[in-house]
Motif scaffolding. Structure first.
Motif, PDB file in Angstrom:
ATOM      1  N   VAL A  13       0.830  -1.202   0.000  1.00  0.00           N
ATOM      2  CA  VAL A  13       0.000   0.000   0.000  1.00  0.00           C
ATOM      3  C   VAL A  13       0.865   1.251   0.000  1.00  0.00           C
ATOM      4  N   GLY A  14       2.160   1.103  -0.270  1.00  0.00           N
ATOM      5  CA  GLY A  14       3.083   2.215  -0.151  1.00  0.00           C
ATOM      6  C   GLY A  14       3.093   3.160  -1.342  1.00  0.00           C
ATOM      7  N   GLY A 192       0.343   5.590   6.427  1.00  0.00           N
ATOM      8  CA  GLY A 192       1.605   5.010   5.967  1.00  0.00           C
ATOM      9  C   GLY A 192       1.807   3.651   6.602  1.00  0.00           C
ATOM     10  N   ARG A 193       2.803   2.915   6.105  1.00  0.00           N
ATOM     11  CA  ARG A 193       3.090   1.620   6.710  1.00  0.00           C
ATOM     12  C   ARG A 193       3.615   1.823   8.129  1.00  0.00           C
ATOM     13  N   ASP A 224      -0.732  -0.475   7.968  1.00  0.00           N
ATOM     14  CA  ASP A 224      -0.556  -1.881   8.330  1.00  0.00           C
ATOM     15  C   ASP A 224       0.856  -2.105   8.841  1.00  0.00           C
ATOM     16  N   GLY A 225       0.992  -3.100   9.712  1.00  0.00           N
ATOM     17  CA  GLY A 225       2.294  -3.417  10.282  1.00  0.00           C
ATOM     18  C   GLY A 225       2.149  -3.768  11.752  1.00  0.00           C
ATOM     19  N   PRO A 226       3.256  -3.755  12.480  1.00  0.00           N
ATOM     20  CA  PRO A 226       3.230  -4.124  13.903  1.00  0.00           C
ATOM     21  C   PRO A 226       2.610  -3.026  14.773  1.00  0.00           C
ATOM     22  N   ILE A 227       1.284  -3.049  14.884  1.00  0.00           N
ATOM     23  CA  ILE A 227       0.580  -1.953  15.564  1.00  0.00           C
ATOM     24  C   ILE A 227       0.470  -2.140  17.075  1.00  0.00           C
ATOM     25  N   GLU A 228       0.770  -3.343  17.572  1.00  0.00           N
ATOM     26  CA  GLU A 228       0.535  -3.604  18.997  1.00  0.00           C
ATOM     27  C   GLU A 228       1.348  -2.692  19.912  1.00  0.00           C
ATOM     28  N   SER A 248      -4.916  -0.126   6.559  1.00  0.00           N
ATOM     29  CA  SER A 248      -4.809   0.567   5.273  1.00  0.00           C
ATOM     30  C   SER A 248      -6.087   0.339   4.473  1.00  0.00           C
ATOM     31  N   THR A 249      -6.451   1.337   3.714  1.00  0.00           N
ATOM     32  CA  THR A 249      -7.699   1.244   2.968  1.00  0.00           C
ATOM     33  C   THR A 249      -7.560   1.858   1.584  1.00  0.00           C
ATOM     34  N   ALA A 250      -8.261   1.275   0.620  1.00  0.00           N
ATOM     35  CA  ALA A 250      -8.298   1.845  -0.724  1.00  0.00           C
ATOM     36  C   ALA A 250      -9.128   3.132  -0.742  1.00  0.00           C
ATOM     37  N   GLN A 251      -9.838   3.394   0.343  1.00  0.00           N
ATOM     38  CA  GLN A 251     -10.686   4.581   0.449  1.00  0.00           C
ATOM     39  C   GLN A 251      -9.988   5.723   1.192  1.00  0.00           C
TER      40      GLN A 251
END
Length: 363
Positions: A13-14, A192-193, A224-228, A248-251
């Protein structure tokens, strides 16, 4: 004209995936060129961004290992040899006229030797700020074999001891939408990632400084990624009601259009696509002075705020100014119009087309 584009993958998604898809579609739809998109290791993963169906695709199925350092270069020699072999097959069968690539590390040193007579262009989407300059003195002997080495802003040129540099920025399809300030919500958005260099933990710290004053406002982070680790920090600071993380979203365009302020806190950024997307969504911007992209896109105090890198206190102060001053936000939005024209799809794609014509004329 047949253009080849070699990238690692297109499922992410970058910004690289976003601008690559936009260029592929523009080459086909606006210029009538044939495009062959080659991924190094996509497997069966679907692309995140839409690609014109006329684009021909190949996947080389070579696992991507991007770690730097001499030892990792040596470990990656077998995969580099496979890259040479498989890429050679595609270029020979497709009769590609010019090849663009975003390969890095040892992969970038292999590509110039594949079908030597076919001109190749290296695109650098990250900042050279953190590069090992001594190592680049040696790498430049091979990198100079590319017809052109394209960076995203003029400040990046100084990082590379090369003779073949060109500067072409990213672009945005700046189609207007029916903007109304009344549609904007009290949301500060970022996207962002989730990775170390994006420093989203800084945004949590910054919001913690002023959050108690603005209980009608929220921060929304998409990525998206290590969100914890980020969630733990948010909970530890009791910010869970006002600092929210979404996938992450296409919207993302619609999400930005709903928000009122865009925030960027990256350690480095060469030319962040999200800032162009934020401008297009009529969002005033506040950003760290991340080397070296934001300051080439945002004029401090005119169409956004550029804050000294990693200065959380200063960032919080400027963020408060934007929260409290709707007129200032509107002025920033109005002043962004010129920037959107400067980085328009038509203008920048013409720069790419001029580059291709120049290269092929000298072939």
């Amino acid at each position: 004209m047949k253009i080849g584009i070699l990238v690692y993958k297109m499922s992410g998604v970058g910004g690289v995936e976003k601008i690559t898809s936009e260029k592929v579609n523009a080459w086909i739809e606006s210029y009538g060129y044939d495009v062959v998109l080659i991924t190094k290791c996509e497997a069966e993963t679907p692309f995140f961004y839409e690609i014109n169906k006329k684009c021909k695709r190949y996947d080389l199925n070579i696992p991507a290992k991007l770690r730097s350092g001499v030892k990792n270069y040596i470990k990656n020699i077998p995969s580099a040899f496979k890259l040479y072999t498989e890429l050679n097959k595609v270029m020979r069968s497709e009769k590609i006229d010019v090849l663009f690539t975003t390969m890095r590390g040892i992969d970038s040193l292999v590509v110039p030797f594949v079908k030597i007579r076919i001109p190749k262009v290296s695109e650098i989407h990250g900042s050279g700020f953190a590069h090992n300059r001594k190592a680049w003195i040696l790498k430049s002997l091979i990198i100079n074999r590319y017809k052109k080495f394209v960076v995203l802003n003029k400040s990046e040129v100084d990082y590379y001891p090369l003779d073949n540099i060109a500067v072409i920025p990213n672009f945005i399809d700046n189609s207007d939408y029916n903007y109304s300030k009344n549609d904007k919500k009290n949301i500060i958005i970022s996207a962002g990632r989730i990775s170390r260099e994006k420093q989203f933990d800084h945004l949590i710290d910054i919001w913690s400084i002023i959050a108690s004053k603005y209980d009608q406002w929220e921060v929304h982070l998409y990525g998206d990624g290590p969100i914890e680790i980020l969630r733990e920090k948010i909970n530890a600071m009791s910010l869970q009601d006002s600092f929210k993380i979404f996938p992450s979203t296409a919207q993302i365009k619609n999400k930005m259009q709903d928000a009122s302020i865009f925030a960027l806190v990256s350690a480095t950024e060469a030319f962040p696509m999200v800032l162009l997307e934020a401008m297009n969504a009529k969002l005033p911007i506040i950003s760290y002075d991340s080397p070296n992209g934001p300051k080439s896109m945002v004029t401090d105090g005119k169409d956004g705020f550029i804050v000294p890198l990693n200065n959380k206190i200063s960032f919080a102060e400027k963020l408060e100014l934007l929260i409290n001053d709707a007129l200032l936000r509107e002025n920033f939005i109005e002043n962004q119009r010129m920037k959107l024209d400067m980085f328009s799809k038509k203008r920048v794609m013409n720069q790419w087309n001029d580059l291709i014509l120049e290269i092929l004329a000298k072939k």
